[in-house]
Design a protein around this motif. Structure first.
Motif, PDB file in Angstrom:
ATOM      1  N   ALA A   1     -44.699 -12.239  37.495  1.00 24.39           N
ATOM      2  CA  ALA A   1     -45.997 -11.986  36.883  1.00 24.39           C
ATOM      3  C   ALA A   1     -45.873 -10.973  35.745  1.00 24.39           C
ATOM      4  O   ALA A   1     -46.529 -11.097  34.708  1.00 24.39           O
ATOM      5  CB  ALA A   1     -46.988 -11.496  37.929  1.00 24.39           C
ATOM      6  N   THR A   2     -45.024  -9.970  35.928  1.00 28.76           N
ATOM      7  CA  THR A   2     -44.773  -8.997  34.862  1.00 28.76           C
ATOM      8  C   THR A   2     -44.127  -9.671  33.660  1.00 28.76           C
ATOM      9  O   THR A   2     -44.466  -9.399  32.504  1.00 28.76           O
ATOM     10  CB  THR A   2     -43.863  -7.865  35.377  1.00 28.76           C
ATOM     11  N   ILE A   3     -43.191 -10.565  33.930  1.00 24.31           N
ATOM     12  CA  ILE A   3     -42.547 -11.316  32.852  1.00 24.31           C
ATOM     13  C   ILE A   3     -43.578 -12.158  32.111  1.00 24.31           C
ATOM     14  O   ILE A   3     -43.566 -12.238  30.870  1.00 24.31           O
ATOM     15  CB  ILE A   3     -41.417 -12.202  33.421  1.00 24.31           C
ATOM     16  N   ALA A   4     -44.490 -12.787  32.835  1.00 20.17           N
ATOM     17  CA  ALA A   4     -45.537 -13.592  32.205  1.00 20.17           C
ATOM     18  C   ALA A   4     -46.443 -12.727  31.336  1.00 20.17           C
ATOM     19  O   ALA A   4     -46.859 -13.142  30.240  1.00 20.17           O
ATOM     20  CB  ALA A   4     -46.354 -14.319  33.269  1.00 20.17           C
ATOM     21  N   ASP A   5     -46.752 -11.516  31.805  1.00 20.14           N
ATOM     22  CA  ASP A   5     -47.588 -10.600  31.040  1.00 20.14           C
ATOM     23  C   ASP A   5     -46.900 -10.231  29.723  1.00 20.14           C
ATOM     24  O   ASP A   5     -47.509 -10.262  28.645  1.00 20.14           O
ATOM     25  CB  ASP A   5     -47.850  -9.347  31.872  1.00 20.14           C
ATOM     26  N   PHE A   6     -45.627  -9.888  29.804  1.00 20.45           N
ATOM     27  CA  PHE A   6     -44.842  -9.576  28.600  1.00 20.45           C
ATOM     28  C   PHE A   6     -44.806 -10.789  27.665  1.00 20.45           C
ATOM     29  O   PHE A   6     -44.984 -10.661  26.453  1.00 20.45           O
ATOM     30  CB  PHE A   6     -43.424  -9.172  29.009  1.00 20.45           C
ATOM     31  N   SER A   7     -44.599 -11.963  28.227  1.00 22.78           N
ATOM     32  CA  SER A   7     -44.456 -13.182  27.428  1.00 22.78           C
ATOM     33  C   SER A   7     -45.752 -13.556  26.727  1.00 22.78           C
ATOM     34  O   SER A   7     -45.738 -14.040  25.587  1.00 22.78           O
ATOM     35  CB  SER A   7     -43.978 -14.327  28.318  1.00 22.78           C
TER      36      SER A   7
ATOM     37  N   ALA B   1     -43.665  -1.696  20.077  1.00 26.17           N
ATOM     38  CA  ALA B   1     -44.555  -1.096  21.073  1.00 26.17           C
ATOM     39  C   ALA B   1     -44.484  -1.851  22.394  1.00 26.17           C
ATOM     40  O   ALA B   1     -44.515  -1.255  23.480  1.00 26.17           O
ATOM     41  CB  ALA B   1     -45.985  -1.071  20.538  1.00 26.17           C
ATOM     42  N   LEU B   2     -44.396  -3.186  22.318  1.00 25.32           N
ATOM     43  CA  LEU B   2     -44.307  -3.992  23.537  1.00 25.32           C
ATOM     44  C   LEU B   2     -43.005  -3.700  24.291  1.00 25.32           C
ATOM     45  O   LEU B   2     -43.008  -3.598  25.528  1.00 25.32           O
ATOM     46  CB  LEU B   2     -44.385  -5.477  23.171  1.00 25.32           C
ATOM     47  N   LEU B   3     -41.912  -3.569  23.571  1.00 23.51           N
ATOM     48  CA  LEU B   3     -40.635  -3.248  24.213  1.00 23.51           C
ATOM     49  C   LEU B   3     -40.700  -1.879  24.875  1.00 23.51           C
ATOM     50  O   LEU B   3     -40.182  -1.690  25.988  1.00 23.51           O
ATOM     51  CB  LEU B   3     -39.512  -3.297  23.181  1.00 23.51           C
ATOM     52  N   ASP B   4     -41.334  -0.906  24.214  1.00 26.89           N
ATOM     53  CA  ASP B   4     -41.482   0.432  24.807  1.00 26.89           C
ATOM     54  C   ASP B   4     -42.334   0.365  26.068  1.00 26.89           C
ATOM     55  O   ASP B   4     -42.020   1.008  27.083  1.00 26.89           O
ATOM     56  CB  ASP B   4     -42.127   1.379  23.802  1.00 26.89           C
TER      57      ASP B   4
ATOM     58  N   THR C   1     -40.173  -1.485  33.261  1.00 27.89           N
ATOM     59  CA  THR C   1     -40.371  -2.614  34.181  1.00 27.89           C
ATOM     60  C   THR C   1     -39.391  -3.752  33.947  1.00 27.89           C
ATOM     61  O   THR C   1     -38.958  -4.411  34.892  1.00 27.89           O
ATOM     62  CB  THR C   1     -41.801  -3.161  34.056  1.00 27.89           C
ATOM     63  N   LEU C   2     -39.038  -3.998  32.663  1.00 30.78           N
ATOM     64  CA  LEU C   2     -38.160  -5.117  32.349  1.00 30.78           C
ATOM     65  C   LEU C   2     -36.849  -4.680  31.699  1.00 30.78           C
ATOM     66  O   LEU C   2     -35.799  -5.267  31.963  1.00 30.78           O
ATOM     67  CB  LEU C   2     -38.873  -6.119  31.426  1.00 30.78           C
TER      68      LEU C   2
END
Length: 507
Positions: free
Chosen positions: A236-242, A264-267, A272-273
């Motif tokens: 679910a975290t991966i889906a949020d990032f994606s 900013a997204l990578l930070d 978590t990822l």
């Protein structure tokens, strides 16, 4: 609104107050009353139930996969990816690909494509949302692979369902959805405020309500939002990032920089990822390649619009990662109905490998793979294998593949002595025939073909160790094009491999 802010509004903690809870229940009741919603609910449930266990029959799995071109291509690409591939050779057979992936992975891929197929042609708004969902799903799978996750197809399923609430709003409450867009883009309202004013609840609340109605796994609901204090599973975290990655690359907000947004997204997801910019470049390349292959065959848009759409996606990705980013360039759709000779050769080669005595494949597996070879490589609308019973009193169909092929099985039960029946007569003659390529149809054959709703068909006897044990039947519904001699030879080559496989296993 930036991609990060939009993503946060979609995947934020969800605690319904009384007014939003009432709005969700009211909206859900209206959705469920819609004429097409029960159909979608049934498709989702049937797909996930059919593919629920690894013990699901190979024939069921293959039927589900081959009836949907997008799903078939997804299954083949997944099986040929570095994550699953067992050697340097690529597989062309969906049957082999399913055996490589397993039922669980196929189920998750199928669940993704059911949603995409249902909504993609409804309206311009829904077409855009489903393109975003497809990109997000492919981003999620590629991220999971980059991070070494064991279940990339689950991440893909989470990615596809992540914006379910917004998709439902655009489908069933289009006026309210358009008002939300106007409030955000014209009046400068925040998305959360616009949703309260026009919909009465968040997209996440609506999506999770439907997910609960469908009894979807908790991890899929978590991809839409979480209750306060609830830990979010990694897919679910991966889906949020994606989802955020899709928005910042392909739907950037006015006045924002995609490069700055990506940093900013990578930070934000460093803890978590821990995914790097170079890994994200690979993710974008792989995901856009997979999405490109499916969108190329979308006949819901005109060819010029499709070309423009695909080029725009490529330019957006290269605007962030540079011109050297490897991406598909061809804009011509892949035509499944006209397989190249090399495709036929690869399909036959894989069938030959399965037919070998040392392959470990059962006769049932070889037969099903042969029917796939024929339906895809011919191509034919349906392929079916029949055998004489042990007492040779009847000729009975055992396995079928293709559109509506299952409905033929109860009809293909004939007395072995009924020589007036075309299937029986042509099987007994021991010589393959394809009509009307080899000759004109006789009156009885024409009536039989009409009763089956086909314009052309072929019967290829199975002669094993000198004895006729049954036959393989193929057909095309349309009168043209008629199968040429090369196609008939291709069918005979596949039938010969089936005969060889049976003979080897009888010795």
């Amino acid at each position: 609104m930036s991609a990060l802010a939009s993503a946060a509004s979609l995947g934020s903690d969800t605690n319904l107050d009384a007014s939003s809870d009432h709005a969700v229940r009211t909206r859900l009741a209206r959705i469920m009353a819609g004429g097409d919603f029960p159909v979608l609910a049934r498709k989702v449930a049937e797909t996930l139930r059919t593919l629920e266990h690894d013990t699901t029959s190979l024939q069921q799995l293959t039927e589900v996969v081959l009836r949907d071109y997008g799903l078939a291509m997804s299954v083949l690409r997944a099986a040929n990816s570095a994550h699953y591939r067992r050697g340097p050779a690529l597989t062309e057979s969906a049957t082999q690909a399913i055996m490589i992936l397993g039922a669980r992975a196929v189920r998750q891929l199928a669940g993704s494509m059911v949603l995409f197929a249902h909504f993609r042609r409804r309206s311009p708004e829904l077409r855009r949302l489903m393109e975003d969902a497809l990109l997000t799903a492919h981003h999620a799978r590629a991220v999971a692979i980059q991070l070494g996750c064991d279940d990339p197809e689950l991440a893909q399923l989470c990615g596809m369902f992540r914006n379910l609430g917004e998709v439902l709003a655009a489908c069933y409450f289009l006026g309210d959805y358009q008002r939300i867009q106007s409030l955000v883009h014209d009046d400068g309202r925040s998305e959360a405020e616009a949703l309260r004013m026009a919909l009465g609840c968040s997209y996440a609340d609506l999506g999770m309500a439907v997910a609960a109605e469908w009894a979807l796994p908790a991890v899929i609901r978590q991809s839409m939002g979480t209750s306060r204090g609830e830990a979010r599973a990694r897919p679910a975290t991966i889906a949020d990032f994606s989802g955020a990655l899709t928005l910042l690359l392909y739907r950037p907000a006015a006045g924002t920089s995609a490069t700055t947004e990506l940093d900013a997204l990578l930070d934000q997801h460093r803890a978590t990822l821990g995914i790097t910019r170079s890994q994200v470049a690979k993710v974008v390349s792989e995901a856009l390649t997979d999405t490109h292959a499916i969108l190329l065959d979308d006949d819901g848009v005109s060819a010029p619009e499709r070309v423009w759409q695909l080029r725009a996606l490529r330019e957006a990705a290269r605007g962030v990662f540079g011109r050297a980013l490897p991406l598909p360039e061809a804009d011509e759709p892949h035509i499944l109905a006209s397989p190249e000779p090399s495709v036929r050769s690869r399909l036959l080669r894989e069938l030959q490998q399965s037919a070998a005595a040392h392959s470990g494949a059962t006769i049932g597996t070889v037969l099903l793979q042969a029917l796939e070879v024929l339906t895809r490589g011919g191509p034919f609308d349906r392929a079916l294998v029949s055998f004489f019973t042990a007492d040779r009193a009847q000729l009975v169909a055992r396995t079928a593949l293709g559109a509506g092929a299952e409905s033929l099985l109860p009809r293909f039960v004939y007395s072995a002595s009924a020589r007036h029946e075309p299937l029986v007569a042509l099987t007994h003659q021991r010589q393959a025939v394809y009509l009307p390529t080899d000759r004109a149809l006789a009156a009885t054959e024409r009536r039989w073909a009409q009763s089956l709703g086909v314009a052309q068909f072929g019967v290829f006897p199975l002669v094993v160790l000198g004895k006729v044990i049954g036959s393989i039947y193929v057909d095309r519904v349309e009168a043209g094009p008629v199968a040429d001699r090369a196609t008939v030879r291709f069918v005979q080559a596949a039938v010969d491999l089936v005969v060889e496989a049976i003979a080897l296993r009888r010795r």
